[in-house]
Design a protein around this motif. Structure first.
Motif, mmCIF file in Angstrom:
data_model
loop_
_atom_site.group_PDB
_atom_site.id
_atom_site.type_symbol
_atom_site.label_atom_id
_atom_site.label_comp_id
_atom_site.label_asym_id
_atom_site.label_seq_id
_atom_site.Cartn_x
_atom_site.Cartn_y
_atom_site.Cartn_z
ATOM 1 N N ALA A 167 0.837 -1.200 0.000
ATOM 2 C CA ALA A 167 0.000 0.000 0.000
ATOM 3 C C ALA A 167 0.873 1.252 0.000
ATOM 4 O O ALA A 167 0.585 2.226 -0.714
ATOM 5 C CB ALA A 167 -0.935 -0.006 1.205
ATOM 6 N N LYS A 168 1.952 1.232 0.787
ATOM 7 C CA LYS A 168 2.856 2.369 0.841
ATOM 8 C C LYS A 168 3.527 2.589 -0.526
ATOM 9 O O LYS A 168 3.612 3.720 -1.003
ATOM 10 C CB LYS A 168 3.923 2.140 1.913
ATOM 11 C CG LYS A 168 4.885 3.271 2.077
ATOM 12 C CD LYS A 168 5.903 2.979 3.164
ATOM 13 C CE LYS A 168 6.952 4.071 3.239
ATOM 14 N NZ LYS A 168 8.016 3.756 4.193
ATOM 15 N N ALA A 169 3.978 1.524 -1.155
ATOM 16 C CA ALA A 169 4.623 1.626 -2.471
ATOM 17 C C ALA A 169 3.644 2.152 -3.505
ATOM 18 O O ALA A 169 4.005 3.005 -4.335
ATOM 19 C CB ALA A 169 5.174 0.271 -2.890
ATOM 20 N N MET A 170 2.422 1.676 -3.475
ATOM 21 C CA MET A 170 1.413 2.134 -4.432
ATOM 22 C C MET A 170 1.110 3.620 -4.217
ATOM 23 O O MET A 170 0.932 4.360 -5.181
ATOM 24 C CB MET A 170 0.137 1.308 -4.316
ATOM 25 C CG MET A 170 0.294 -0.136 -4.755
ATOM 26 S SD MET A 170 0.922 -0.337 -6.439
ATOM 27 C CE MET A 170 -0.437 0.302 -7.371
ATOM 28 N N ALA A 171 1.050 4.052 -2.965
ATOM 29 C CA ALA A 171 0.800 5.456 -2.670
ATOM 30 C C ALA A 171 1.938 6.326 -3.184
ATOM 31 O O ALA A 171 1.700 7.425 -3.728
ATOM 32 C CB ALA A 171 0.619 5.665 -1.167
ATOM 33 N N GLU A 172 3.167 5.853 -3.040
ATOM 34 C CA GLU A 172 4.320 6.604 -3.545
ATOM 35 C C GLU A 172 4.289 6.705 -5.068
ATOM 36 O O GLU A 172 4.608 7.744 -5.631
ATOM 37 C CB GLU A 172 5.611 5.961 -3.068
ATOM 38 C CG GLU A 172 5.854 6.131 -1.582
ATOM 39 C CD GLU A 172 7.077 5.372 -1.077
ATOM 40 O OE1 GLU A 172 7.808 4.749 -1.875
ATOM 41 O OE2 GLU A 172 7.290 5.389 0.156
#
Length: 92
Positions: free
Chosen positions: A83-88
């Motif tokens: 989720a963090k990678a997708m948000a970035e």
């Protein structure tokens, strides 16, 4: 003691041939596991073979209703990091 397959199943047939109990069959919308036949591979394998081969995370549940192959189990990436990678990526 039996596993179940939920509606996210895509009917890929991967689980059918690996089930030592022949407990998996086609149903109306997705595959199903016969609770009378399913042994969760106890005595045959260390892990349920259907969940080990299933390409859809969360499609196979244990008797308690918990996913045996939860999100992140195929990629090895914890859902929080994904989720963090997708948000970035989306922020770029």
């Amino acid at each position: 003691m039996a596993l179940s397959i939920i509606e996210s199943c895509v009917n890929c047939w991967a689980c059918v041939d690996v089930c030592p109990s022949n407990a998996i069959s086609m149903a109306e919308t997705h595959f199903k596991i016969s609770p009378k036949k399913c042994t969760e591979c106890d005595g045959d394998y260390a892990d349920p073979q259907c969940a080990s081969i299933c390409p859809i995370e969360g499609a196979i549940l244990n008797a308690g209703g918990e996913a045996i192959n939860p999100p992140g189990s195929l990629t090895g990436i914890p859902p929080e990091l994904m989720a963090k990678a997708m948000a970035e990526i989306q922020a770029r």
